[in-house]
Design an enzyme around this catalytic site. Structure first.
Site, PDB file in Angstrom:
ATOM      1  CG  HIS A  17      -2.015  -1.017   1.125  1.00 41.72           C
ATOM      2  ND1 HIS A  17      -3.350  -0.714   1.183  1.00 41.72           N
ATOM      3  CD2 HIS A  17      -1.952  -2.361   0.949  1.00 41.72           C
ATOM      4  CE1 HIS A  17      -4.071  -1.821   1.047  1.00 41.72           C
ATOM      5  NE2 HIS A  17      -3.235  -2.833   0.922  1.00 41.72           N
TER       6      HIS A  17
ATOM      7  CG  ASP B 271      -4.895   1.978   2.713  1.00 41.11           C
ATOM      8  OD1 ASP B 271      -3.795   1.890   2.132  1.00 41.11           O
ATOM      9  OD2 ASP B 271      -5.738   1.063   2.738  1.00 41.11           O
TER      10      ASP B 271
ATOM     11  CD1 TRP C 217      -3.315  -3.091  -8.272  1.00 49.24           C
ATOM     12  CD2 TRP C 217      -4.402  -4.854  -9.113  1.00 49.24           C
ATOM     13  NE1 TRP C 217      -3.908  -2.692  -9.443  1.00 49.24           N
ATOM     14  CE2 TRP C 217      -4.583  -3.757  -9.983  1.00 49.24           C
ATOM     15  CE3 TRP C 217      -4.981  -6.084  -9.452  1.00 49.24           C
ATOM     16  CZ2 TRP C 217      -5.317  -3.843 -11.163  1.00 49.24           C
ATOM     17  CZ3 TRP C 217      -5.728  -6.161 -10.629  1.00 49.24           C
ATOM     18  CH2 TRP C 217      -5.889  -5.058 -11.463  1.00 49.24           C
ATOM     19  CG  ASN C 218       1.150  -2.667  -5.446  1.00 48.70           C
ATOM     20  OD1 ASN C 218       0.800  -1.592  -5.901  1.00 48.70           O
ATOM     21  ND2 ASN C 218       0.759  -3.100  -4.256  1.00 48.70           N
ATOM     22  CB  SER C 219       3.478  -8.462  -7.953  1.00 50.15           C
ATOM     23  OG  SER C 219       4.179  -8.279  -6.737  1.00 50.15           O
TER      24      SER C 219
HETATM   25  N1  UDP Z   1       8.483  -5.779  -3.442  1.00 52.46           N
HETATM   26  C1  UDP Z   1       9.797  -5.524  -3.747  1.00 52.46           C
HETATM   27  N2  UDP Z   1      10.725  -6.462  -3.423  1.00 52.46           N
HETATM   28  C2  UDP Z   1      10.410  -7.634  -2.810  1.00 52.46           C
HETATM   29  C3  UDP Z   1       9.053  -7.890  -2.507  1.00 52.46           C
HETATM   30  C4  UDP Z   1       8.111  -6.943  -2.837  1.00 52.46           C
HETATM   31  O1  UDP Z   1      10.131  -4.471  -4.309  1.00 52.46           O
HETATM   32  O2  UDP Z   1      11.312  -8.434  -2.570  1.00 52.46           O
HETATM   33  C5  UDP Z   1       7.465  -4.762  -3.761  1.00 52.46           C
HETATM   34  C6  UDP Z   1       6.767  -5.057  -5.073  1.00 52.46           C
HETATM   35  O3  UDP Z   1       7.489  -4.503  -6.159  1.00 52.46           O
HETATM   36  C7  UDP Z   1       5.407  -4.403  -4.863  1.00 52.46           C
HETATM   37  C8  UDP Z   1       5.168  -4.553  -3.359  1.00 52.46           C
HETATM   38  O4  UDP Z   1       6.456  -4.764  -2.770  1.00 52.46           O
HETATM   39  O5  UDP Z   1       5.474  -3.037  -5.200  1.00 52.46           O
HETATM   40  C9  UDP Z   1       4.301  -5.744  -3.025  1.00 52.46           C
HETATM   41  O6  UDP Z   1       2.985  -5.467  -3.351  1.00 52.46           O
HETATM   42  P1  UDP Z   1       2.004  -6.570  -3.905  1.00 52.46           P
HETATM   43  O7  UDP Z   1       0.669  -5.915  -4.070  1.00 52.46           O
HETATM   44  O8  UDP Z   1       2.544  -7.198  -5.108  1.00 52.46           O
HETATM   45  O9  UDP Z   1       1.961  -7.711  -2.802  1.00 52.46           O
HETATM   46  P2  UDP Z   1       1.815  -7.718  -1.199  1.00 52.46           P
HETATM   47  O10 UDP Z   1       3.173  -7.554  -0.654  1.00 52.46           O
HETATM   48  O11 UDP Z   1       0.893  -6.594  -0.821  1.00 52.46           O
HETATM   49  O12 UDP Z   1       1.255  -9.084  -0.937  1.00 52.46           O
END
Ligand code: UDP
Length: 493
Positions: free
Chosen positions: A25, A128, A368-370
């Site tokens: 987030h 948020d 979602w970000n990935s």
């Molecule tokens: N991320 C990163 N390196 C890592 C793990 C995660 O940069 O080793 C970043 C990834 O690029 C994304 C965020 O952390 O921007 C993770 O968000 P996502 O919605 O994909 O998954 P969540 O962590 O919320 O399950």
């Protein structure tokens, strides 16, 4: 009226961004704040001291370019009130058994945030969605509250329509959507079990001005259009993504995202430099997941047997954690795969990794970000959802977009983090990696689709693109609201 105009335009619009303290987030909301600052909006990010290190590089980089972006810190509530360990200020550091403590702590930020907003006097608040109490706060201050859910239009559309299928069957097809999709009861977001919190979210949402979504129309057009027209609370929605493209020009900065030291980022990226284009499979399950001993061992064995190059991020847990390395790593694993495979302990510079030419596929938990970051880089996905709305996102990637292949079929999910079963075998990991990196037609089609989405994403954020236009419209609208408010204030005097 003339004096109101002059007074309102004399200073830039000021928007405060208040993200949930979790990488999934915070990262996109800071990117969003940067995007607004880049467009001349004074943007303020609010977080706690324990989270400052992860957002400072992005904020400093923007400020160095002269963009009006600032960081404001408020204290994290005391451990005696939250029951959390001292210095535990981010969801990614919270043991699963204490998730509820973290959620309860979100209600203890009201007083410091109210004091800060009274001081800053912003023109709008991007909050948020989980900070439900910001709805009443924003109303009391007379500023529009925009909600950020962290998820895209497709999952939000599906979630909004889920109640029509209650009580849920073990599996059911959701029709009435532009694409019928198969869902599993056990694959639905955990939040669906918490009616009291769902109600709070709904009430806060109804009092809000609109929703900002980290997506771009071309990625999920039918769902963006529907969501904009038929939001359940009648709210307006603006697509502001993919927000990660806001720092596409600055390679060094992309590598340091999330607070990773430059030396570690360079080590990983230099390793990729030595690999042929498209040859590396990148595996990362986001910032929150905790895979068990048996599952980690199966992944290691599967990757080794695949014979393919890989970069695998394994979360590093606190000392004494049940997934300590000596418990899961096959003996001699790292020596045997040396040169071909790299294990990253903790955190990878994901945005830079996905943008590296050597990376051909991304094994992702469908956060979602990935998903957005993979799409921006034109990298096809091998999907392996774990929790939250990730099973829904998988359907978007595989069935709707055709930009990914499943690692496994059906539903495999373990709801209790204390259990550590092997849900996916080494043979299945090996087969999925071989299929994706082989010459089969399926994989080729998916690779092609992923590239097309990447090109569309870049066009969406450029001038004349759909996202660029949505951001322009939102800024104009917030300016109009400010003007109207100033006018009302003057009329009342
Ligand atoms: N991320 C990163 N390196 C890592 C793990 C995660 O940069 O080793 C970043 C990834 O690029 C994304 C965020 O952390 O921007 C993770 O968000 P996502 O919605 O994909 O998954 P969540 O962590 O919320 O399950």
């Amino acid at each position: 009226m003339g004096s109101v105009d002059a007074a309102s335009t004399a200073r830039p619009l000021h928007v405060v961004f208040f993200p949930l303290m979790s990488p999934g987030h915070m990262i996109p909301m800071v990117d969003m704040a940067r995007l607004f600052a880049l467009r001349g909006v004074r943007s303020s990010v609010v977080t706690t001291p324990g989270n400052a290190h992860s957002v400072r590089p992005a904020i400093d980089a923007a400020a160095a370019l002269g963009h009006p972006l600032a960081l404001h810190l408020i204290p994290f509530p005391d451990p005696s009130a939250t029951g959390l360990a001292p210095a535990c200020e981010n969801l990614s550091d919270v043991p699963a058994a204490q998730f509820d403590n973290f959620v309860n702590a979100l209600f203890l930020f009201q007083a410091p945030v109210a004091a800060l907003l009274r001081d800053l006097r912003p023109d709008a608040l991007v909050s948020d969605s989980l900070f439900t109490w910001t709805a009443d706060l924003a109303a009391a201050l007379g500023v529009p509250r925009l909600i950020f859910h962290g998820a895209g239009a497709f999952p939000q559309y599906v979630i909004c329509n889920l109640l029509g299928h209650f009580p849920f069957l073990e599996s059911f097809t959701m029709d009435g959507l532009p694409h019928p999709i198969l869902l599993y009861k056990d694959g639905l977001p955990e939040l669906m079990d918490n009616f009291a919190f769902l109600q709070l979210l709904g009430e806060a949402e109804a009092k809000s001005y609109g929703v900002v979504v980290n997506t771009y129309r071309e990625m999920e057009p039918a769902y963006v259009d529907y969501y904009k027209k038929h939001h359940p609370q009648g709210l307006r929605a603006w697509c502001v993504g993919p927000v990660s493209l806001c720092c596409r020009a600055a390679e060094e900065e992309r590598a340091k995202r999330g607070g990773l030291p430059a030396t570690e980022a360079n080590r990983i990226l230099s390793w990729l430099d030595g690999k042929p284009a498209g040859s590396v499979v990148y595996l990362c399950f986001g910032s929150l997941c905790r895979l068990g001993v048996a599952q980690l061992r199966a992944i290691a064995n599967g990757l080794e047997a695949s014979g393919r190059a890989f970069l695998w991020v394994v979360r590093r847990d606190a000392e004494g954690d049940p997934v300590a390395e000596e418990k899961w790593m096959p003996e001699g694993f790292e020596e045997r795969v040396r040169g071909r495979g790299l294990l990253v302990r903790g955190w990878a510079p994901q945005l830079a990794v996905l943008g590296h030419a050597a990376v051909g596929w991304f094994v992702t938990h469908c956060g979602w970000n990935s998903l957005q970051e993979a799409v921006c880089a034109g990298v096809p996905m091998l999907t392996w959802p774990l929790f939250h709305e990730q099973f829904i996102n998988q359907e978007l990637v595989v069935e709707v977009m055709g930009a990914g292949l499943r690692v496994w079929e059906g539903l495999r999910r373990c709801r209790s983090p204390e259990q550590t079963p092997e849900l996916v075998s080494a043979e299945e990991v090996e087969a999925a990696v071989r299929k994706a990196t082989g010459r089969g037609e399926d994989a080729e089609a998916v690779r092609r689709r992923a590239k097309e989405y990447g090109e569309a994403a870049r066009k969406a954020v450029d001038e004349g693109g759909s996202t660029h236009e949505d951001v322009t419209n939102l800024i104009k609208e917030l300016e109009a609201v400010r003007l109207q408010k100033a006018g009302q204030g003057e009329a009342a005097q």
